[in-house]
Design a protein around this motif. Structure first.
Motif, PDB file in Angstrom:
ATOM      1  N   CYS A  53       0.802  -1.232   0.000  1.00 25.10           N
ATOM      2  CA  CYS A  53       0.000   0.000   0.000  1.00 25.10           C
ATOM      3  C   CYS A  53       0.835   1.283   0.000  1.00 25.10           C
ATOM      4  O   CYS A  53       0.353   2.338   0.403  1.00 25.10           O
ATOM      5  N   LEU A  54       2.074   1.214  -0.475  1.00 24.01           N
ATOM      6  CA  LEU A  54       2.944   2.385  -0.435  1.00 24.01           C
ATOM      7  C   LEU A  54       2.405   3.553  -1.249  1.00 24.01           C
ATOM      8  O   LEU A  54       1.902   3.372  -2.361  1.00 24.01           O
ATOM      9  N   VAL A  55       2.520   4.739  -0.669  1.00 24.17           N
ATOM     10  CA  VAL A  55       2.158   5.988  -1.325  1.00 24.17           C
ATOM     11  C   VAL A  55       3.219   7.028  -0.981  1.00 24.17           C
ATOM     12  O   VAL A  55       4.060   6.815  -0.110  1.00 24.17           O
ATOM     13  N   THR A  56       3.156   8.148  -1.659  1.00 18.25           N
ATOM     14  CA  THR A  56       3.991   9.293  -1.318  1.00 18.25           C
ATOM     15  C   THR A  56       3.095  10.286  -0.590  1.00 18.25           C
ATOM     16  O   THR A  56       2.045  10.659  -1.102  1.00 18.25           O
ATOM     17  N   VAL A  57       3.499  10.688   0.618  1.00 15.55           N
ATOM     18  CA  VAL A  57       2.710  11.601   1.442  1.00 15.55           C
ATOM     19  C   VAL A  57       3.527  12.869   1.676  1.00 15.55           C
ATOM     20  O   VAL A  57       4.623  12.808   2.234  1.00 15.55           O
ATOM     21  N   ASP A  58       2.995  13.990   1.217  1.00 22.10           N
ATOM     22  CA  ASP A  58       3.673  15.274   1.376  1.00 22.10           C
ATOM     23  C   ASP A  58       5.130  15.202   0.927  1.00 22.10           C
ATOM     24  O   ASP A  58       6.042  15.706   1.595  1.00 22.10           O
ATOM     25  N   GLY A  59       5.357  14.539  -0.209  1.00 24.20           N
ATOM     26  CA  GLY A  59       6.689  14.452  -0.799  1.00 24.20           C
ATOM     27  C   GLY A  59       7.565  13.335  -0.269  1.00 24.20           C
ATOM     28  O   GLY A  59       8.660  13.118  -0.773  1.00 24.20           O
ATOM     29  N   GLU A  60       7.122  12.596   0.738  1.00 19.09           N
ATOM     30  CA  GLU A  60       7.894  11.494   1.321  1.00 19.09           C
ATOM     31  C   GLU A  60       7.415  10.159   0.749  1.00 19.09           C
ATOM     32  O   GLU A  60       6.307   9.724   1.053  1.00 19.09           O
ATOM     33  N   PRO A  61       8.251   9.500  -0.090  1.00 22.16           N
ATOM     34  CA  PRO A  61       7.841   8.214  -0.664  1.00 22.16           C
ATOM     35  C   PRO A  61       7.880   7.095   0.373  1.00 22.16           C
ATOM     36  O   PRO A  61       8.411   7.249   1.471  1.00 22.16           O
ATOM     37  N   ASN A  62       7.312   5.967  -0.017  1.00 24.70           N
ATOM     38  CA  ASN A  62       7.366   4.723   0.763  1.00 24.70           C
ATOM     39  C   ASN A  62       6.633   4.794   2.095  1.00 24.70           C
ATOM     40  O   ASN A  62       7.039   4.162   3.070  1.00 24.70           O
ATOM     41  N   GLN A  63       5.537   5.514   2.125  1.00 26.09           N
ATOM     42  CA  GLN A  63       4.691   5.573   3.315  1.00 26.09           C
ATOM     43  C   GLN A  63       3.597   4.515   3.182  1.00 26.09           C
ATOM     44  O   GLN A  63       2.940   4.427   2.153  1.00 26.09           O
ATOM     45  N   ARG A  64       3.421   3.697   4.199  1.00 26.69           N
ATOM     46  CA  ARG A  64       2.380   2.668   4.156  1.00 26.69           C
ATOM     47  C   ARG A  64       1.029   3.318   4.450  1.00 26.69           C
ATOM     48  O   ARG A  64       0.778   3.804   5.554  1.00 26.69           O
ATOM     49  N   ALA A  65       0.165   3.328   3.439  1.00 21.47           N
ATOM     50  CA  ALA A  65      -1.139   3.995   3.545  1.00 21.47           C
ATOM     51  C   ALA A  65      -1.998   3.404   4.650  1.00 21.47           C
ATOM     52  O   ALA A  65      -2.847   4.092   5.208  1.00 21.47           O
ATOM     53  N   CYS A  66      -1.763   2.139   4.991  1.00 19.10           N
ATOM     54  CA  CYS A  66      -2.561   1.513   6.053  1.00 19.10           C
ATOM     55  C   CYS A  66      -2.158   1.987   7.440  1.00 19.10           C
ATOM     56  O   CYS A  66      -2.881   1.742   8.403  1.00 19.10           O
ATOM     57  N   LEU A  67      -1.017   2.659   7.561  1.00 15.77           N
ATOM     58  CA  LEU A  67      -0.538   3.140   8.854  1.00 15.77           C
ATOM     59  C   LEU A  67      -0.599   4.658   9.009  1.00 15.77           C
ATOM     60  O   LEU A  67      -0.648   5.157  10.128  1.00 15.77           O
ATOM     61  N   VAL A  68      -0.555   5.393   7.899  1.00 11.36           N
ATOM     62  CA  VAL A  68      -0.523   6.851   7.953  1.00 11.36           C
ATOM     63  C   VAL A  68      -1.927   7.394   8.188  1.00 11.36           C
ATOM     64  O   VAL A  68      -2.850   7.116   7.413  1.00 11.36           O
ATOM     65  N   ARG A  69      -2.102   8.130   9.256  1.00 10.27           N
ATOM     66  CA  ARG A  69      -3.405   8.756   9.533  1.00 10.27           C
ATOM     67  C   ARG A  69      -3.654   9.868   8.521  1.00 10.27           C
ATOM     68  O   ARG A  69      -2.770  10.665   8.223  1.00 10.27           O
ATOM     69  N   ALA A  70      -4.856   9.909   8.018  1.00 14.00           N
ATOM     70  CA  ALA A  70      -5.258  10.975   7.107  1.00 14.00           C
ATOM     71  C   ALA A  70      -5.334  12.284   7.884  1.00 14.00           C
ATOM     72  O   ALA A  70      -5.828  12.318   9.016  1.00 14.00           O
TER      73      ALA A  70
END
Length: 87
Positions: A53-70
């Motif tokens: 489920c990796l995404v880029t969040v605020d320019g930071e790649p390799n963030q697991r979308a299942c763990l990152v709070r919206a």
């Protein structure tokens, strides 16, 4: 309801929801492609063990979308391969 931006469009979410849960609830089951075959990936384990489920969040790649709070105002983008520009 708050929103974050995913690939240029708004995604609504509820307080405490992860990016991955919000994307699935918004009808987006896949948001990453594999490095070799380009196969679509989204949530697989949902608990942070795998890396589907990796995404880029605020320019930071390799963030697991299942763990990152919206969070309101976040910018989330589809991750291609490893998420680095010069793979």
């Amino acid at each position: 309801m708050s929103t974050f931006t995913f690939d240029g469009g708004p995604v609504p979410f509820r307080p405490g929801q992860t990016v991955g849960a919000a994307l699935v609830a918004a009808g987006r089951p896949a948001w990453r492609t594999t490095r070799v075959s380009g196969s679509p990936r989204g949530i697989f384990c949902g608990i942070g063990i795998c890396f589907d489920c990796l995404v880029t969040v605020d320019g930071e790649p390799n963030q697991r979308a299942c763990l990152v709070r919206a969070e309101p105002g976040q910018t989330v983008t589809t991750q291609e391969g490893t998420g680095h520009e010069h793979d």
